[in-house]
Write a protein that holds these residues in place. Structure first.
Motif, PDB file in Angstrom:
ATOM      1  N   ALA A  39     -11.195   6.476  20.953  1.00  0.00           N
ATOM      2  CA  ALA A  39     -10.213   6.544  19.870  1.00  0.00           C
ATOM      3  C   ALA A  39     -10.944   6.704  18.541  1.00  0.00           C
ATOM      4  O   ALA A  39     -12.130   6.404  18.437  1.00  0.00           O
ATOM      5  N   LEU A  40     -10.225   7.211  17.536  1.00  0.00           N
ATOM      6  CA  LEU A  40     -10.808   7.337  16.198  1.00  0.00           C
ATOM      7  C   LEU A  40     -11.185   5.955  15.694  1.00  0.00           C
ATOM      8  O   LEU A  40     -10.359   5.037  15.719  1.00  0.00           O
ATOM      9  N   SER A  41     -12.428   5.832  15.252  1.00  0.00           N
ATOM     10  CA  SER A  41     -12.837   4.551  14.720  1.00  0.00           C
ATOM     11  C   SER A  41     -12.799   4.630  13.196  1.00  0.00           C
ATOM     12  O   SER A  41     -13.758   5.035  12.552  1.00  0.00           O
ATOM     13  N   LEU A  42     -11.639   4.293  12.658  1.00  0.00           N
ATOM     14  CA  LEU A  42     -11.441   4.401  11.212  1.00  0.00           C
ATOM     15  C   LEU A  42     -10.928   3.070  10.682  1.00  0.00           C
ATOM     16  O   LEU A  42     -10.323   2.300  11.428  1.00  0.00           O
ATOM     17  N   PRO A  43     -11.150   2.809   9.392  1.00  0.00           N
ATOM     18  CA  PRO A  43     -10.665   1.532   8.841  1.00  0.00           C
ATOM     19  C   PRO A  43      -9.139   1.420   8.940  1.00  0.00           C
ATOM     20  O   PRO A  43      -8.441   2.442   8.987  1.00  0.00           O
ATOM     21  N   GLU A  44      -8.641   0.203   8.997  1.00  0.00           N
ATOM     22  CA  GLU A  44      -7.196  -0.061   8.961  1.00  0.00           C
ATOM     23  C   GLU A  44      -6.579   0.718   7.806  1.00  0.00           C
ATOM     24  O   GLU A  44      -7.151   0.738   6.706  1.00  0.00           O
ATOM     25  N   PRO A  45      -5.409   1.324   7.999  1.00  0.00           N
ATOM     26  CA  PRO A  45      -4.791   2.035   6.869  1.00  0.00           C
ATOM     27  C   PRO A  45      -4.539   1.090   5.686  1.00  0.00           C
ATOM     28  O   PRO A  45      -4.148  -0.058   5.891  1.00  0.00           O
ATOM     29  N   LEU A  46      -4.804   1.583   4.486  1.00  0.00           N
ATOM     30  CA  LEU A  46      -4.552   0.773   3.291  1.00  0.00           C
ATOM     31  C   LEU A  46      -3.131   1.005   2.804  1.00  0.00           C
ATOM     32  O   LEU A  46      -2.608   2.120   2.896  1.00  0.00           O
ATOM     33  N   LEU A  51      -5.000   0.576  -1.861  1.00  0.00           N
ATOM     34  CA  LEU A  51      -5.753   1.785  -2.236  1.00  0.00           C
ATOM     35  C   LEU A  51      -6.024   1.778  -3.746  1.00  0.00           C
ATOM     36  O   LEU A  51      -7.133   2.087  -4.191  1.00  0.00           O
ATOM     37  N   HIS A  54      -8.875  -0.562  -4.407  1.00  0.00           N
ATOM     38  CA  HIS A  54     -10.141  -0.028  -3.897  1.00  0.00           C
ATOM     39  C   HIS A  54     -10.672   1.083  -4.806  1.00  0.00           C
ATOM     40  O   HIS A  54     -11.848   1.077  -5.198  1.00  0.00           O
TER      41      HIS A  54
ATOM     42  N   GLU B 129     -16.745  11.106  11.629  1.00  0.00           N
ATOM     43  CA  GLU B 129     -16.040  10.387  12.691  1.00  0.00           C
ATOM     44  C   GLU B 129     -14.810  11.186  13.172  1.00  0.00           C
ATOM     45  O   GLU B 129     -14.567  11.323  14.368  1.00  0.00           O
ATOM     46  N   LEU B 344      -8.001   7.067   3.845  1.00  0.00           N
ATOM     47  CA  LEU B 344      -7.903   5.605   3.786  1.00  0.00           C
ATOM     48  C   LEU B 344      -6.454   5.148   3.955  1.00  0.00           C
ATOM     49  O   LEU B 344      -6.195   4.069   4.495  1.00  0.00           O
ATOM     50  N   SER B 345      -5.518   5.950   3.506  1.00  0.00           N
ATOM     51  CA  SER B 345      -4.105   5.577   3.656  1.00  0.00           C
ATOM     52  C   SER B 345      -3.626   5.747   5.092  1.00  0.00           C
ATOM     53  O   SER B 345      -2.695   5.068   5.523  1.00  0.00           O
ATOM     54  N   MET B 346      -4.223   6.669   5.813  1.00  0.00           N
ATOM     55  CA  MET B 346      -3.762   6.979   7.172  1.00  0.00           C
ATOM     56  C   MET B 346      -4.515   6.198   8.251  1.00  0.00           C
ATOM     57  O   MET B 346      -3.939   5.810   9.265  1.00  0.00           O
ATOM     58  N   GLY B 347      -5.809   6.025   8.075  1.00  0.00           N
ATOM     59  CA  GLY B 347      -6.608   5.380   9.116  1.00  0.00           C
ATOM     60  C   GLY B 347      -6.454   6.103  10.448  1.00  0.00           C
ATOM     61  O   GLY B 347      -6.380   7.344  10.494  1.00  0.00           O
TER      62      GLY B 347
END
Lengths: 446, 484
Positions: A39-46, A51, A54, B129, B344-347
């Motif tokens: 799976a895509l390893s991306l940060p939790e959506p903000l 945002l 950040h 990624e 960042l909004s979508m993740g």
């Protein structure tokens, strides 16, 4: 997610229509061994608010005015941008449209760019301007390629060493896979390009100089143009500060065949170097060799005035490998911004604003001289010039940074023989107090 | 049918800038003259640009009226195939306008630019990624600029092995800019025909691939909206002759979280941040076309590169094999901020983005096939390609139907592209269109197909609602009038 309108019910009924069991199932055309395993390893959506925090934190650690006094230009200039321009630019009818392929419902973009082309021609003293290139650097590379295409036989270009060093590097990149050659023209003690060798070069496609040049000095374009033409080469002029033409003679009136440069000064924020605006203009006779999009005036079925993308037969989607260039997306919105800015400042305003830039730079020059500093080059300048900070200049530069003053750009990086020489810039945004403070700080011995 | 979006509206006339205004007006607050005037050398002085003089109100009205003649994503559905006209989130604009970003000078010492450098470094990692590639350069300013960068990487790679290859394979289903980008790097394009399924067959590639061919430029999904199923086999063949695989990633909106480009043999990939990653198209730009590569090609990426050293970010030029610089500074940074904010909004919901984009396209394909001719009746990715073959008998063309869509309040799909389909109608709805919008679009197209039978002249005359009607493009090209 607020950008995704599908409800669970929508998805279920649509899946049924397309005959798929699940959202995974609709990718049946992709062979199993081509599917992504993990799976895509991306940060939790903000959230929108997270945002904001950040990005606010990232932006906060940048050195910008009014906290910092930045006396640096070198291809990226601090100019006031009227609220009206920023406001108009925010109109999403301009920003969220595509390239105007369907003219009937794109007349806003088309007229705006047509007007930009016209204002660009007036500013540069040329006959045709395109709808924009990526930036000043790529515009120069494309200008030189265009000159080589026009010359048909010659593969060599002479490029002034006083063209922005980063632009010259981009030219090298574009030229690397070709058999075209770049000859560099040295500079004179007075801060202008040395063209004494031109007479010995009779196989040139182009001679390229920048004015005001990287040292801020105004080149004698007329003389250089005459020499270029004597060698049967096209005369290409580059620029990083178009506001100078509000005061000084236009490159077109001095014999330029192709004028290209960076239009960021015309109402576009510096934004860490991009997006800017690659401006590109030429004479009518070379129009069909010009890269980039062009907007032309025409009439509709009822005889009403309207605008369309035109001369597309030069472009890659039609000519494919024989195209004049590969440029497709350009900097359309930045061109629109520049037109809004030029319209706001107006002819009278451009003159006064340019003069004010000149006056401020002259004031700082005079004050520095009074304080005992040496101005490195005697040629006339616009809003940038080079000054020598003797001795341990780096320490002084650092000390000023501590006081939130950026005392220009150290030239040693680009011209090793000019260590201790700094390129300073003052625009209308630097007040007399700012300049007095700079000089006062510089006078303090380390 | 339901009430359409299209109406005649209130459209105001507006002349050209220089047809209004009066000498002596100004729309700009001139800063105070706080230094004595200086005297420039008269021989340098020009006359000043002959711009019109306008007040602030003049300028505001001018551009407000012009803006109202534009169709935009914010006005309605813009199913322009190959262009991914998805919704452009507004918070991203705010982020790019933050003073710390918008006012940042590109040549400040790195210690004063940590915010922008950190953002760039993180965006590179995020894109790596998402694509499954190893290293990223954010420098290219648009998709075609990314293609050029990719071709320069091809050139530099072969050069590093002591060879100069002269050809490149380009399928007939690749994007239009590909051949021009390859030509700039001295490669001669060799066209590759797609098969009767609309995709590349490994055998065709095997026949054409040789040791004088630098590699292949594939668009995947291709411009028919189809996944190149044989890509792994093709990669084996090309790699077997020490060629490289370039993937035009303009259609990445179909594949996020679905396909790992690195795993299917792609060596170089460009992205269009103004397509997949929601940054606005700006009426033709600015975009951003980052280039992603596999590890073995990293040394060739453009410089400077953002590097992290002990928690501090620097710009490094220390890559002797690099292709060099493609942009005066670091690319379209302002566009990068918007894409970064979007990611960042979508993740991990980016996978959902691709799923819904593909669902929307397949839904339109299923509902419109029959009404419009569907040359390749197979599951599509994020877009589907029809043609006007069914309307040929009525002498109604793709262009007529496209123009008629405007009257109903839709932006037309991409037309007459890809070239492999005669009279192509290329529809890319994107994931941000709701089922109701798709249904209205479908119903509208059905109505237009009916009109083609009953009243073809209405289509030939379309559009009638916009500010202007069909424009004379022939005269525009024959007698160019490019400035007023």
């Amino acid at each position: 997610m607020r950008y995704l309108p599908h409800t669970e019910d929508d998805i279920a009924s649509m899946l049924k229509e397309v005959g798929a069991k699940s959202l995974e199932d609709i990718f049946s055309a992709i062979p199993e061994d081509c599917r992504r395993k993990n799976a895509l390893s991306l940060p939790e959506p903000l959230t929108e608010w997270e945002l904001n925090d950040h990005m606010g934190n990232l932006a906060h650690i940048m050195a910008v005015s009014p906290e910092y006094k930045v006396f640096m230009g070198a291809g990226s200039y601090e100019h006031y941008i009227p609220a009206s321009v920023s406001y108009l630019l925010g109109r999403s009818e301009f920003s969220t449209a595509y390239t105007p392929y369907q003219p009937e419902i794109s007349q806003g973009t088309l007229q705006a760019i047509y007007e930009y082309q016209t204002l660009a021609c007036l500013l540069l003293g040329m006959e045709v301007a395109n709808a924009s290139m990526y930036d000043g650097a790529s515009a120069l590379a494309e200008a030189l390629l265009m000159a080589i295409r026009i010359s048909r036989r010659q593969k060599k270009v002479a490029v002034s060493s006083l063209i922005h060093p980063l632009y010259r590097r981009v030219v090298q990149t574009y030229f690397a896979p070709t058999d075209y050659e770049i000859v560099e023209l040295p500079y004179l003690k007075n801060g202008r390009t040395d063209i004494s060798n031109l007479a010995n070069m009779n196989d040139l496609a182009a001679v390229a100089v920048q004015s005001p040049n990287f040292f801020g000095c105004v080149e004698d374009l007329k003389i250089i143009g005459e020499h270029a033409h004597k060698q049967k080469a096209l005369f290409v002029t580059s620029f990083t500060e178009p506001l100078a033409y509000g005061l000084f003679k236009t490159p077109g009136s001095q014999g330029a065949d192709i004028v290209c440069g960076e239009g960021q000064s015309l109402g576009i924020p510096r934004s860490f170097g991009g997006p800017g605006l690659g401006m590109f203009a030429t004479k009518k006779q070379y129009m069909r060799n010009m890269p980039g999009r062009l907007i032309g005036q025409t009439k509709d079925k009822d005889g009403k005035r309207g605008f369309v993308l035109t001369l597309a037969t030069r472009e890659q989607h039609i000519r494919r490998e024989k195209a004049t260039s590969n440029i497709c997306s350009n900097q359309g919105l930045c061109a629109t911004t520049a037109a809004m800015y030029m319209a706001s400042v107006g002819g009278t305003g451009m003159r006064e604003l340019a003069k004010l830039n000149y006056d401020k730079a002259e004031y700082l020059k005079a004050e520095l001289k009074k304080a005992g500093f040496k101005i490195s080059f005697v040629s006339p300048t616009f809003n940038e010039f080079v000054v020598e900070f003797p001795g341990k200049s780096e320490a002084a530069y650092k000390r000023l940074l501590g006081k939130k003053i950026v005392a220009g750009l150290s030239l040693g990086t680009y011209y090793p023989e000019l260590a201790n020489h700094y390129l300073l810039c003052v625009t209308e945004t630097r007040s007399k107090e700012d300049m007095d403070e700079l000089v006062g700080e510089l006078k303090i011995k380390n | 049918m339901k009430e359409t979006v299209g109406t005649t509206g209130l459209i105001l006339n507006e002349p050209l800038l220089w047809e209004k205004g009066k000498k002596g007006r100004i729309g700009f607050s001139l800063p105070r003259q706080d230094v004595p005037p200086a005297s420039p050398d008269p021989s340098l002085m020009g006359e000043g640009p002959d711009f019109p003089d306008l007040s602030e109100v003049d300028v505001i009205r001018h551009y407000t009226r012009l803006s109202q003649w534009n169709f935009s994503v914010d006005s309605g559905m813009y199913p322009l195939g190959s262009c991914t006209m998805k919704y452009n989130p507004k918070t991203n604009e705010n982020q790019a306008n933050l003073r710390g970003f918008a006012d940042a000078h590109p040549l400040l010492p790195p210690e004063l630019s940590q915010g922008t450098l950190k953002m760039m470094s993180e965006l590179e990692e995020l894109l790596a990624e998402i694509t499954g590639m190893d290293s990223v350069s954010l420098q290219p300013a648009a998709g075609a600029h990314g293609e050029l960068t990719g071709m320069l990487v091809f050139y530099a790679y072969h050069k590093s092995k002591g060879s100069r290859r002269s050809k490149i394979l380009i399928p007939d289903t690749a994007h239009g800019t590909n051949p021009a980008s390859a030509t700039l790097c001295g490669f001669k394009s060799v066209p590759v025909k797609s098969n009767d399924q609309g995709i590349l067959s490994a055998e065709t590639v095997a026949e054409l691939m040789d040791e004088d061919t630098a590699g292949i430029m594939v668009t995947n999904p291709n411009t028919l909206g189809l996944f190149e199923e044989n890509i792994k086999k093709i990669a084996e063949i090309v790699h077997g002759k020490d060629g490289l695989i370039y993937c035009d990633g303009a259609n990445m909106n179909a594949l996020m979280g679905i396909v790992n480009m690195g795993d299917i043999g792609v060596d170089v990939l460009h992205l269009n941040l103004h397509k997949t990653f929601s940054t606005p198209h700006g009426g033709g730009g600015p975009g951003a076309g980052p280039v992603c590569v596999k590890k073995h090609l990293e040394p060739f990426l453009p410089v400077p590169r953002v590097m992290e050293k002990n928690g501090k970010y620097i710009l490094s030029e220390d890559f002797p094999q690099s292709v060099g610089k493609l942009h005066g500074f670091y690319g379209n940074f302002g566009v990068l901020i918007k894409a970064y904010s979007y990611i960042l909004s979508m993740g991990a919901d980016l996978k959902k983005v691709s799923q819904l984009a593909v669902l929307n396209a397949n839904y339109i394909k299923e509902k419109l096939k029959g009404v419009l001719y569907l040359p390749y009746d197979r599951p599509c990715m994020h877009e589907c390609v029809f043609s006007d073959k069914n309307q040929a008998a009525q002498k109604v063309t793709t262009l007529d139907m496209a123009k008629r869509l405007m009257d109903y309040g839709f932006h037309p799909p991409t037309i007459y592209f890809p070239l492999v389909v005669h009279g192509a109608i290329m529809v890319e709805p994107t994931e941000t269109e709701s089922k109701e919008n798709l249904d209205l679009f479908i119903e509208t197209f059905k109505t237009i197909a009916e009109e083609a039978k009953t009243n073809p002249d209405q289509l030939h005359e379309a559009p009638t609602s916009p500010k202007v009607r069909r424009l004379d493009e022939t005269t525009a090209a024959r007698h160019p009038c490019l400035m007023g």
